[in-house]
Design a protein around this motif. Sequence first.
Motif, PDB file in Angstrom:
ATOM      1  N   ASP A  62       0.854  -1.187   0.000  1.00 54.05           N
ATOM      2  CA  ASP A  62       0.000   0.000   0.000  1.00 54.05           C
ATOM      3  C   ASP A  62       0.891   1.239   0.000  1.00 54.05           C
ATOM      4  O   ASP A  62       1.421   1.636   1.035  1.00 54.05           O
ATOM      5  N   HIS A  63       1.084   1.828  -1.181  1.00 55.54           N
ATOM      6  CA  HIS A  63       2.085   2.886  -1.341  1.00 55.54           C
ATOM      7  C   HIS A  63       1.474   4.280  -1.121  1.00 55.54           C
ATOM      8  O   HIS A  63       1.375   5.102  -2.038  1.00 55.54           O
ATOM      9  N   ASN A  67       1.823   8.049  -3.224  1.00 59.89           N
ATOM     10  CA  ASN A  67       0.628   8.775  -3.665  1.00 59.89           C
ATOM     11  C   ASN A  67       0.682  10.234  -3.235  1.00 59.89           C
ATOM     12  O   ASN A  67       0.321  11.145  -3.991  1.00 59.89           O
ATOM     13  N   THR A  68       1.164  10.473  -2.011  1.00 64.76           N
ATOM     14  CA  THR A  68       1.284  11.851  -1.518  1.00 64.76           C
ATOM     15  C   THR A  68       2.293  12.641  -2.348  1.00 64.76           C
ATOM     16  O   THR A  68       2.038  13.790  -2.734  1.00 64.76           O
ATOM     17  N   THR A 196      10.589   1.425   3.441  1.00 68.49           N
ATOM     18  CA  THR A 196       9.170   1.643   3.159  1.00 68.49           C
ATOM     19  C   THR A 196       8.869   3.109   2.893  1.00 68.49           C
ATOM     20  O   THR A 196       8.044   3.436   2.048  1.00 68.49           O
ATOM     21  N   ASN A 197       9.547   4.004   3.609  1.00 66.59           N
ATOM     22  CA  ASN A 197       9.243   5.433   3.489  1.00 66.59           C
ATOM     23  C   ASN A 197       9.969   6.072   2.313  1.00 66.59           C
ATOM     24  O   ASN A 197       9.348   6.708   1.457  1.00 66.59           O
ATOM     25  N   ASP A 198      11.274   5.880   2.229  1.00 62.08           N
ATOM     26  CA  ASP A 198      12.061   6.636   1.251  1.00 62.08           C
ATOM     27  C   ASP A 198      11.946   6.112  -0.178  1.00 62.08           C
ATOM     28  O   ASP A 198      11.930   6.898  -1.131  1.00 62.08           O
ATOM     29  N   ALA A 199      11.887   4.799  -0.363  1.00 63.86           N
ATOM     30  CA  ALA A 199      11.779   4.269  -1.725  1.00 63.86           C
ATOM     31  C   ALA A 199      10.475   4.700  -2.380  1.00 63.86           C
ATOM     32  O   ALA A 199      10.408   4.886  -3.602  1.00 63.86           O
ATOM     33  N   ILE A 226       7.965  -0.831 -10.855  1.00 63.96           N
ATOM     34  CA  ILE A 226       8.398   0.425 -10.225  1.00 63.96           C
ATOM     35  C   ILE A 226       8.859   0.182  -8.786  1.00 63.96           C
ATOM     36  O   ILE A 226       9.988   0.564  -8.421  1.00 63.96           O
ATOM     37  N   PRO A 227       8.043  -0.444  -7.919  1.00 65.81           N
ATOM     38  CA  PRO A 227       8.546  -0.738  -6.561  1.00 65.81           C
ATOM     39  C   PRO A 227       9.790  -1.615  -6.562  1.00 65.81           C
ATOM     40  O   PRO A 227      10.719  -1.380  -5.779  1.00 65.81           O
TER      41      PRO A 227
END
Length: 337
Positions: A62-63, A67-68, A196-199, A226-227
Motif C-alpha cells: 500500500d504505497h 501517492n502523496t 518503506t518510506n524513502d523508496a 516500479i517498486p
Amino acid sequence: MAQVTTLLVAVICLALIFDFINGFHDAANSIATIVSTKVLTPFQAVLWAAAFNFLAFFLVKDHKVANTIAKTVVEHYITMHVILAGLIAAITWNLITWWFGIPSSSSHTLIGGFAGAGMTHALYMHGNPLAAVDLKPILVIIAFIFLAPIIGLLIGVVINIIILHICKHARPVTAERWFKRLQLVSSGALSFAHGTNDAQKVMGIIYVALVSQKVIGSGAAMPEWIPLACYSAIALGTMSGGWKIVKTMGTKITKVTPLEGVSAETAGAITLFITERFGIPVSTTHTITGSIIGVGLTKRASAVRWGVTINLIWAWIITIPISALVAGLVYALIQIF
C-alpha cells in the motif's frame, strides 16, 4: 515520439540514480549507532541495512507515501521537463550535502525540487506559481520537518527511561552483551522502515512521469516493476555506505551506547511506521536525529552537542527552498536549450 520515449527513459534512470544516492546518503540513519557501538563493522552494517531496505518490497503493497508525493504538484503543471529539473536539483543538493557530511533530508530535497520546477513552469505559462502545487500535502510535509524529530525525541526518551528502569539491577557486562544483540533487531527495523518510506518517494515521481507521457492512465494501479526497481536502487545505495554522515550521526550528536542505540533505533522505526501508515513523507534523517537527541537527554542536557544539532536544523530548514530554487534554475536552462 522517439524523442519523448528517450526523455522518459532518461527521467526514469535519473529517478533511480536519485534513489541510489538516497540510499548511500541515508545509510547513516540505519547504521550510525550500530557502527559507533561496534556491534557490526561498517561493511557488515551496510549489508544488514540493505537487506532490510529491500525486504520492504515483499511486505509493503500500500504505497500511500508515493501517492502523496505524486500529488504535491498539480497534474496540469506536470511535464517531463518539470520532473527532469526536479530530479537534477534533488541529485545536486544530495551530493553537496553528502560531500560536506551534512545529514539533510533526501525526501525534502526531492519534494522541494519537484515543487520548485512545477512553480517555475507555471510562471512560464504566465500563471500563478502557487497554483502549481497542492498546498495541503506541502504544508503537512513542512510541518513534519519539525514534528518528526520531536516525535522521535519523545519516543526515544520514553523507551530509554523504560529500558533503564527494567535493567537497573542488571550486571553492566551482561546488559551490554544483550543490547548489542538487540541492536541487530532495532537497526533492522529502522532499515525496513527507511525502505518503506524513502523508496516510495521515487515511486511517486516515476508514476507521474508515466502518467504525464500517457503510458498509464491517471489513477491506474502502479506497475509492479516500479517498486521492484526503487527498492533495489535504494538497497544498492545503502550497500555503498555514506561514511561522512555516519560519523556525524554516530558520534558528533551524542556518545551512544548499545542500550541507547536500541532506544534510538526503535524510536526512529516506530515514528516512521506511524507516518508511513498515514501516508506522510517524513525524513528518516530528521527522525533518527531526534531519537538520538532524546536518548542523550535522558542522561543530561549537556550530553547533546547542541552546536552540531543547531547546524543540522538549519540544514533541514533550507533544504526545501534551496532545492526549489535550484530546480527553477535548471528548468529555465532546459527551456533555453
